[in-house]
Design a protein around this motif. Structure first.
Motif, PDB file in Angstrom:
ATOM      1  N   ASN A   8       0.857  -1.186   0.000  1.00 24.22           N
ATOM      2  CA  ASN A   8       0.000   0.000   0.000  1.00 24.22           C
ATOM      3  C   ASN A   8       0.894   1.237   0.000  1.00 24.22           C
ATOM      4  OD1 ASN A   8       0.748   0.656   2.801  1.00 24.22           O
ATOM      5  ND2 ASN A   8      -0.575  -1.047   3.384  1.00 24.22           N
ATOM      6  N   GLY A   9       0.289   2.379  -0.146  1.00 22.51           N
ATOM      7  CA  GLY A   9       1.030   3.632  -0.137  1.00 22.51           C
ATOM      8  C   GLY A   9       0.900   4.378   1.175  1.00 22.51           C
ATOM      9  N   ASP A  10       0.469   3.678   2.218  1.00 22.58           N
ATOM     10  CA  ASP A  10       0.276   4.299   3.529  1.00 22.58           C
ATOM     11  C   ASP A  10       1.620   4.685   4.150  1.00 22.58           C
ATOM     12  OD1 ASP A  10      -2.399   3.748   3.130  1.00 22.58           O
ATOM     13  OD2 ASP A  10      -2.453   2.036   4.515  1.00 22.58           O
ATOM     14  N   PRO A  11       1.587   5.596   5.124  1.00 20.05           N
ATOM     15  CA  PRO A  11       2.828   5.936   5.836  1.00 20.05           C
ATOM     16  C   PRO A  11       3.460   4.673   6.429  1.00 20.05           C
ATOM     17  CG  PRO A  11       1.071   7.449   6.441  1.00 20.05           C
ATOM     18  CD  PRO A  11       0.435   6.341   5.624  1.00 20.05           C
ATOM     19  N   TYR A  12       4.777   4.729   6.632  1.00 19.70           N
ATOM     20  CA  TYR A  12       5.499   3.562   7.123  1.00 19.70           C
ATOM     21  C   TYR A  12       6.646   3.976   8.039  1.00 19.70           C
ATOM     22  CZ  TYR A  12       8.614   4.904   3.301  1.00 19.70           C
ATOM     23  OH  TYR A  12       9.442   5.611   2.457  1.00 19.70           O
ATOM     24  N   ILE A  13       7.047   3.020   8.825  1.00 16.85           N
ATOM     25  CA  ILE A  13       8.261   3.116   9.621  1.00 16.85           C
ATOM     26  C   ILE A  13       9.336   2.403   8.811  1.00 16.85           C
ATOM     27  CG2 ILE A  13       9.413   2.401  11.767  1.00 16.85           C
ATOM     28  CD1 ILE A  13       7.189   4.488  12.232  1.00 16.85           C
ATOM     29  N   VAL A  14      10.508   2.992   8.738  1.00 13.67           N
ATOM     30  CA  VAL A  14      11.621   2.352   8.035  1.00 13.67           C
ATOM     31  C   VAL A  14      12.660   1.914   9.064  1.00 13.67           C
ATOM     32  CG1 VAL A  14      12.886   4.506   7.622  1.00 13.67           C
ATOM     33  CG2 VAL A  14      13.273   2.564   6.129  1.00 13.67           C
ATOM     34  N   ILE A  15      13.256   0.757   8.803  1.00 16.46           N
ATOM     35  CA  ILE A  15      14.329   0.245   9.653  1.00 16.46           C
ATOM     36  C   ILE A  15      15.569   0.083   8.783  1.00 16.46           C
ATOM     37  CG2 ILE A  15      15.110  -1.591  11.193  1.00 16.46           C
ATOM     38  CD1 ILE A  15      12.172  -2.400  11.537  1.00 16.46           C
ATOM     39  N   HIS A  16      16.674   0.629   9.252  1.00 18.65           N
ATOM     40  CA  HIS A  16      17.953   0.493   8.562  1.00 18.65           C
ATOM     41  C   HIS A  16      19.042   0.123   9.569  1.00 18.65           C
ATOM     42  CE1 HIS A  16      16.702   1.916   4.689  1.00 18.65           C
ATOM     43  NE2 HIS A  16      16.415   3.129   5.093  1.00 18.65           N
ATOM     44  N   ARG A  17      20.140  -0.393   9.060  1.00 25.65           N
ATOM     45  CA  ARG A  17      21.387  -0.586   9.801  1.00 25.65           C
ATOM     46  C   ARG A  17      21.244  -1.432  11.069  1.00 25.65           C
ATOM     47  NH1 ARG A  17      21.313   4.079   7.278  1.00 25.65           N
ATOM     48  NH2 ARG A  17      20.564   5.520   8.845  1.00 25.65           N
ATOM     49  N   ILE A  18      20.464  -2.489  11.008  1.00 27.06           N
ATOM     50  CA  ILE A  18      20.409  -3.398  12.167  1.00 27.06           C
ATOM     51  C   ILE A  18      21.738  -4.132  12.255  1.00 27.06           C
ATOM     52  CG2 ILE A  18      19.411  -5.500  13.125  1.00 27.06           C
ATOM     53  CD1 ILE A  18      16.739  -4.715  12.014  1.00 27.06           C
ATOM     54  N   CYS A  19      22.369  -4.056  13.410  1.00 26.74           N
ATOM     55  CA  CYS A  19      23.597  -4.821  13.645  1.00 26.74           C
ATOM     56  C   CYS A  19      23.689  -5.157  15.130  1.00 26.74           C
ATOM     57  CB  CYS A  19      24.835  -4.084  13.136  1.00 26.74           C
ATOM     58  SG  CYS A  19      24.997  -2.388  13.666  1.00 26.74           S
ATOM     59  N   VAL A  20      24.303  -6.309  15.393  1.00 25.20           N
ATOM     60  CA  VAL A  20      24.375  -6.838  16.751  1.00 25.20           C
ATOM     61  C   VAL A  20      25.810  -7.235  17.048  1.00 25.20           C
ATOM     62  CG1 VAL A  20      23.578  -8.710  18.261  1.00 25.20           C
ATOM     63  CG2 VAL A  20      21.982  -7.634  16.650  1.00 25.20           C
ATOM     64  N   ASP A  21      26.251  -6.973  18.266  1.00 29.37           N
ATOM     65  CA  ASP A  21      27.585  -7.374  18.702  1.00 29.37           C
ATOM     66  C   ASP A  21      27.784  -8.861  18.403  1.00 29.37           C
ATOM     67  OD1 ASP A  21      29.538  -8.509  20.816  1.00 29.37           O
ATOM     68  OD2 ASP A  21      29.838  -6.347  20.960  1.00 29.37           O
ATOM     69  N   SER A  22      28.938  -9.186  17.858  1.00 22.99           N
ATOM     70  CA  SER A  22      29.233 -10.571  17.463  1.00 22.99           C
ATOM     71  C   SER A  22      29.036 -11.570  18.599  1.00 22.99           C
ATOM     72  CB  SER A  22      30.673 -10.683  16.950  1.00 22.99           C
ATOM     73  OG  SER A  22      30.839  -9.892  15.808  1.00 22.99           O
ATOM     74  N   SER A  23      29.347 -11.165  19.819  1.00 29.84           N
ATOM     75  CA  SER A  23      29.230 -12.074  20.957  1.00 29.84           C
ATOM     76  C   SER A  23      27.779 -12.291  21.389  1.00 29.84           C
ATOM     77  CB  SER A  23      30.039 -11.546  22.145  1.00 29.84           C
ATOM     78  OG  SER A  23      29.451 -10.356  22.641  1.00 29.84           O
TER      79      SER A  23
END
Length: 168
Positions: A84-99
Motif C-alpha cells: 500500500n502507499g500508507d505511511p510507514y516506519i523504516v528500519i535500517h542498519r540493524i547490527c548486533v555485537d558478534s558475541s
C-alpha cells in the motif's frame, strides 16, 4: 535488556558493532557495507534525526539500528509493489555485537519499530537488505515481513524490499 535512543556518547561502541558487522559481511562474501558506509558520521546523523536506537544490556551497547517515520527516498521506485502507499516506519542498519548473535536482539528492533508505529498511528514497516544477506532475510521473514520487490540504493545496487503490515 532494553532498547533506547542512542546518545553521542554511544557512538564509539556503535561503530565497533558496525565494524564487526562489516567484517561478518566481508567474510561471507556479501558486498554490503564494504565502501565505508555506515560510519560514525552516519550514526551521528541518525542521532540528530532522532532515529538512532541501541540495544543495551548491563549498560553496554550490544546492538544498533535506525528506526524512523521519515520517508525513505530509495523506496520511491520499486521493481515490484509495496502492499500500500500508507505511511510507514523504516528500519535500517540493524547490527548486533558478534558475541550476542543468536539471541534475537535484531527482532527487538522490529518490536521497537512496531511500538513507534503504533504511537504514530503508522501500521506499515519497511526494510531492505542485500540479496546475499541471507541471515537478514531469514530474520525479517521470521518476524512476518514479506518480500515485495527490489529497490535500488544510492550507488545503484539492488536490495530486496520487505514490508510488514502491523495489526492495529
Amino acid at each position: 535488556m532494553e532498547i533506547r535512543k542512542s546518545k553521542k556518547s554511544d557512538i564509539l561502541q556503535i561503530v565497533e558493532i558496525i565494524n564487526q558487522a562489516k567484517a561478518y559481511l566481508k567474510e561471507n562474501d556479501i558486498p554490503q557495507w564494504q565502501n565505508g558506509y555506515p560510519d560514525a558520521c552516519d550514526v551521528l546523523d541518525d542521532i540528530q534525526k532522532g532515529g538512532a536506537y541501541c540495544a543495551c544490556e548491563n549498560g553496554d551497547v550490544i546492538g544498533y539500528s535506525y528506526i524512523s517515520s521519515l520517508a525513505e527516498p530509495n523506496y520511491t521506485v520499486i521493481d515490484g509493489a509495496w502492499f500500500n502507499g500508507d505511511p510507514y516506519i523504516v528500519i535500517h542498519r540493524i547490527c548486533v555485537d558478534s558475541s550476542m548473535k543468536g539471541k534475537n536482539i535484531a527482532s527487538l528492533f522490529i518490536e521497537k519499530a512496531k511500538e513507534i508505529g503504533r504511537e504514530k498511528d503508522i501500521f506499515n514497516i519497511r526494510i531492505d537488505t542485500h540479496e546475499k544477506n541471507v541471515s537478514m532475510q531469514r530474520m525479517v521473514e521470521k518476524n512476518g515481513f514479506k518480500k515485495t520487490g527490489i529497490i535500488y540504493v544510492k550507488d545503484g545496487s539492488p536490495r530486496y524490499a520487505y514490508q510488514l503490515i502491523v495489526c492495529k
